[in-house]
Enzyme design. Structure first.
Site, PDB file in Angstrom:
ATOM      1  N   GLU A  31      -0.092  60.472   8.269  1.00 20.11           N
ATOM      2  CA  GLU A  31      -0.219  61.479   9.320  1.00 20.11           C
ATOM      3  C   GLU A  31       0.861  62.567   9.172  1.00 20.11           C
ATOM      4  O   GLU A  31       0.589  63.751   9.354  1.00 20.11           O
ATOM      5  CB  GLU A  31      -0.157  60.794  10.698  1.00 20.11           C
ATOM      6  N   LYS A  36     -10.944  73.361  14.316  1.00 18.73           N
ATOM      7  CA  LYS A  36     -10.493  72.311  15.230  1.00 18.73           C
ATOM      8  C   LYS A  36     -11.491  71.165  15.288  1.00 18.73           C
ATOM      9  O   LYS A  36     -11.112  70.007  15.355  1.00 18.73           O
ATOM     10  CB  LYS A  36     -10.285  72.906  16.631  1.00 18.73           C
ATOM     11  N   ARG A  62     -10.394  77.232  17.320  1.00 18.16           N
ATOM     12  CA  ARG A  62     -11.287  76.347  16.576  1.00 18.16           C
ATOM     13  C   ARG A  62     -11.350  76.704  15.096  1.00 18.16           C
ATOM     14  O   ARG A  62     -11.869  75.943  14.293  1.00 18.16           O
ATOM     15  CB  ARG A  62     -12.692  76.414  17.164  1.00 18.16           C
ATOM     16  N   GLU A 107      -1.325  70.728   6.408  1.00 17.78           N
ATOM     17  CA  GLU A 107      -2.307  71.604   7.038  1.00 17.78           C
ATOM     18  C   GLU A 107      -1.701  72.848   7.672  1.00 17.78           C
ATOM     19  O   GLU A 107      -2.366  73.867   7.756  1.00 17.78           O
ATOM     20  CB  GLU A 107      -3.250  70.858   7.995  1.00 17.78           C
ATOM     21  N   ASN A 155     -24.407  77.882  15.678  1.00 20.91           N
ATOM     22  CA  ASN A 155     -23.468  76.917  15.092  1.00 20.91           C
ATOM     23  C   ASN A 155     -24.295  75.828  14.433  1.00 20.91           C
ATOM     24  O   ASN A 155     -25.315  75.419  14.989  1.00 20.91           O
ATOM     25  CB  ASN A 155     -22.612  76.247  16.170  1.00 20.91           C
ATOM     26  N   GLY A 156     -23.826  75.317  13.304  1.00 12.82           N
ATOM     27  CA  GLY A 156     -24.567  74.236  12.631  1.00 12.82           C
ATOM     28  C   GLY A 156     -25.105  74.719  11.298  1.00 12.82           C
ATOM     29  O   GLY A 156     -24.717  75.774  10.784  1.00 12.82           O
ATOM     30  N   CYS A 160     -17.393  77.108  14.076  1.00 12.96           N
ATOM     31  CA  CYS A 160     -17.967  78.305  14.698  1.00 12.96           C
ATOM     32  C   CYS A 160     -17.971  78.159  16.213  1.00 12.96           C
ATOM     33  O   CYS A 160     -18.005  77.050  16.738  1.00 12.96           O
ATOM     34  CB  CYS A 160     -19.400  78.482  14.233  1.00 12.96           C
ATOM     35  N   HIS A 173       2.625  52.268  -8.960  1.00 10.08           N
ATOM     36  CA  HIS A 173       1.319  52.192  -9.629  1.00 10.08           C
ATOM     37  C   HIS A 173       0.817  53.571 -10.040  1.00 10.08           C
ATOM     38  O   HIS A 173      -0.368  53.741 -10.302  1.00 10.08           O
ATOM     39  CB  HIS A 173       0.311  51.478  -8.721  1.00 10.08           C
ATOM     40  N   TRP A 205     -17.264  80.443  11.050  1.00  6.85           N
ATOM     41  CA  TRP A 205     -16.473  79.769  10.024  1.00  6.85           C
ATOM     42  C   TRP A 205     -17.429  79.592   8.854  1.00  6.85           C
ATOM     43  O   TRP A 205     -18.398  78.841   8.942  1.00  6.85           O
ATOM     44  CB  TRP A 205     -15.991  78.429  10.560  1.00  6.85           C
ATOM     45  N   LYS A 217       0.098  66.529   8.608  1.00 15.51           N
ATOM     46  CA  LYS A 217       0.625  67.594   9.462  1.00 15.51           C
ATOM     47  C   LYS A 217       1.288  68.670   8.611  1.00 15.51           C
ATOM     48  O   LYS A 217       1.071  69.851   8.816  1.00 15.51           O
ATOM     49  CB  LYS A 217       1.665  67.051  10.477  1.00 15.51           C
TER      50      LYS A 217
END
Ligand code: M6R
Length: 614
Positions: free
Chosen positions: A487, A609, A27, A494, A106-107, A2, A510, A80, A491
């Site tokens: 990584e 973000k 964000r 997402e 926010n929070g 947010c 395995h 968000w 990428k």
């Protein structure tokens, strides 16, 4: 996550707030809203699910033009969703029972259900499913004509985290803002003040910034900022100069922030490295670590904590610390670390890795490590961020603002700085000057190596076209190439929404190999470092089951390249440095696949973000 913007100044508050919200779009959000005091002193609110453009259109349709040019005060928010779907009703700002107080938040308010029940008993009516609306009503419940005191009284009752802005019709000359666990920066302009959850919003107005600490409450007027604690005791917070450059937060001719940031890496890395290598003594100069040689020699263990991409950088760090500094090193997922009651003592060197410096779990891990008496430092990109300030000692990346949700230049800069930390630690212990010099030279070459990979952009785009229709992909690697595989997969998933998983190549047998069937893409990170031959054997096992192999190989390694259906060659370098050029190839690959699939690259669905809630 947010985003908050508040403005009090000359005029044009709606335009300024909408511009501020646009700055926060990166964000991640799913609805937005804005509250303004109109010229009659009435609170007017517009909210909308979806994009800022929808909010803007709605505001322009509902509000008179004069409001846009004349209103001097307002607050705004990008939400968000956490409590309740991203609907208009759930979007912020929320009003209190009287409709005279507006609040953005926010929070998360952990005890909102109990507070809501109490307020309902007192006759309050709620119109959303959010915890924030409860806080707005609570402030209203305490309001007796002084909004500052009402906010303090309400926050005393709240459990959880918040960054808030509050506006009251009866006190149009002020915005109240407060924080606990969610960042708030106040821009001190010339006859105007601007409040935001992200300092980049302030740049259009001023370079002068005050960062609130937890439990600070500020009375923000157009020409003053008065900060107190929740008990009304004045606190002194310094005005800092923002080091950001406004143009750094623009796309600068690139189609997306992500591709701009991928291309910025040579410069970002040069900034991260500049002045930090000592070629006389074969070491690194990182004064922010604040350690004496004696302290370095006495350390017993390095424990890195982080999430997502920062966690992957820490995995590379493990190898560097162990190889260069002969010290046990491990990286732990920050959320896991904070709740597992970690065993730590003052010989443990805890390094919090976070681009934003605001990730809730990493911040909590820092606090836990400090509680237990460990030696804690941070590796952040955002100057003045909470983690950077709370650790007190640390090294900034200086990579410049990273706007794209998918982290790129932060990762490579984190790796470069971790290598320098390991070098410094190593030289304080058993690493020889000659070996130190070799590493210093390899680190110094990183920007050039990255430039070489970037010249292959067109080739990587062509390869991406061959893989764009696949819905699954496996990334494999060993040793230092294992974090690169993780990584690379992160990428791709997402931003393209392709199901991509990173595995240690040895783990295939395995279990995961059961999923390998004809045509499945396997992206094999098989650069020429110790263990490569074993990875090549794993590649054969995949090929035998019909997989298509896209290899990341070292330039000139024709034997490895011959095993692949397609390959990207990255320049040869010291094995500890290899993750950097290898990951840049995978960043480009993920970017082009997502672009060809027509995805919203800079704002992927469901992602934020900076993850400031647990
Ligand atoms: O700001 P941080 O480095 O603490 O963020 C950690 C993760 O949220 C972040 O790296 C995330 O995984 C990115 N979306 C990866 O591209």
């Amino acid at each position: 996550m947010c985003g908050i913007v508040g403005y009090i100044g000359k005029a044009e508050a709606p335009n300024i707030l909408i511009k501020g919200l646009r700055r926060l779009e990166y964000r991640g959000y799913d609805s937005a809203g804005i509250a303004i005091l109109d010229e009659a002193g009435k609170m007017v609110v517009v909210k909308s699910p979806g994009k800022i453009s929808a909010l803007n259109e709605k505001a322009r349709a509902e509000w008179p033009d004069a409001l846009f040019t004349q209103a001097p005060t307002g607050i705004a928010h990008t939400r968000w969703a956490t409590h309740g779907e991203p609907t208009e009703n759930n979007a912020h700002p929320h009003l209190d029972e009287s409709g005279e107080i507006a609040l953005v938040h926010n929070g998360i308010i952990d005890n909102y259900l109990a507070l809501r029940a109490r307020l309902k008993d007192k006759g309050h009516h709620f119109h959303s499913e959010t915890d924030t609306e409860v806080l707005a009503h609570l402030v209203g419940e305490f309001y007796k004509g002084d909004i500052f005191h009402a906010v303090c009284d309400a926050l005393h009752q709240v459990e959880g985290t918040f960054g808030i802005c509050v506006l009251a019709t009866r006190e149009p000359d002020r915005i109240i803002t407060a924080r606990r666990g969610s960042p708030i920066a106040i821009g001190v302009g010339d006859g105007e003040s601007i409040v935001a959850s992200d300092a980049s919003v302030l740049l259009a107005h001023t370079q002068r910034v005050i960062y609130l600490d937890d439990n600070d409450v500020a009375i923000v007027k157009k020409d003053s900022v008065d900060i107190r604690d929740l008990d009304n005791i004045p606190v002194n917070r310094k005005i800092a100069e923002l080091e950001m450059d406004a143009s750094a937060a623009e796309k600068g001719g690139f189609e997306h922030f992500m591709i701009k940031e991928i291309h910025e890496q040579p410069e970002a890395l040069s900034n991260a490295i500049r002045g930090r290598l000592d070629f006389t003594h074969g070491t690194a100069v990182l004064s922010g670590m604040g350690t004496s040689p004696r302290e370095l020699s006495e350390l017993g263990r390095v424990v890195m904590v982080g999430c997502g991409t920062s966690l992957h950088a820490g995995l590379v760090g493990e190898y560097a610390f162990e190889e260069l500094a002969d010290i046990h090193a491990e990286v732990q997922q920050a959320a896991e670390f904070r709740y597992r009651n970690p065993i730590l003592d003052r010989r443990d060197f805890v390094v919090a890795i976070s681009q934003s410096g605001e990730t809730a779990d990493t911040l909590a891990a820092v606090r836990e490590a400090q509680q237990k008496g460990a030696f804690v430092m941070s590796l952040c990109n955002v100057v003045g961020s909470t983690i950077a300030r709370e650790t007190g000692r640390g090294v900034y990346l200086h990579a410049g603002p990273e706007i794209s949700v998918a982290s790129t230049k932060a990762f490579t800069s984190q790796v470069a700085v971790l290598l320098m930390m390991a070098l410094k630690l190593g030289r304080g212990r058993r690493l020889s000057r000659e070996h130190g010099l070799e590493i210093a030279k390899a680190i110094a070459s990183i920007p050039k190596l990255v430039t070489q990979v970037l010249t292959q952009n067109a080739h990587i785009e062509e390869l991406a076209a061959k893989y764009v229709k696949d819905e699954h992909a496996f990334y494999i690697g060993r040793g230092l190439m294992y974090p690169v595989a993780l990584e690379g997969a992160l990428k791709l998933k997402e931003i393209s929404y392709i199901h991509a998983e990173g595995y240690h190549a040895a783990e295939l047998k395995h279990g995961p190999i059961a999923l390998i069937s004809k045509g499945i893409p396997v992206i094999a990170v098989a650069c020429d470092i110790p263990g490569k031959d074993k990875t090549l054997s794993n590649i054969e096992e995949c090929r035998a089951r019909g997989a298509r192999i896209l290899g990341i190989v070292t330039e000139g390694d024709t034997a490895a390249a011959a095993r692949m259906d397609d390959f990207i060659a990255v320049p040869s370098t010291h094995h500890l440095v290899t993750p950097v050029p290898a990951v840049v190839a995978l960043q480009l690959f993920a970017y082009h696949v997502a672009r060809l699939r027509g995805k919203e690259i800079d704002q992927p669905r469901n992602l934020a973000k900076s993850v400031t809630v647990e």
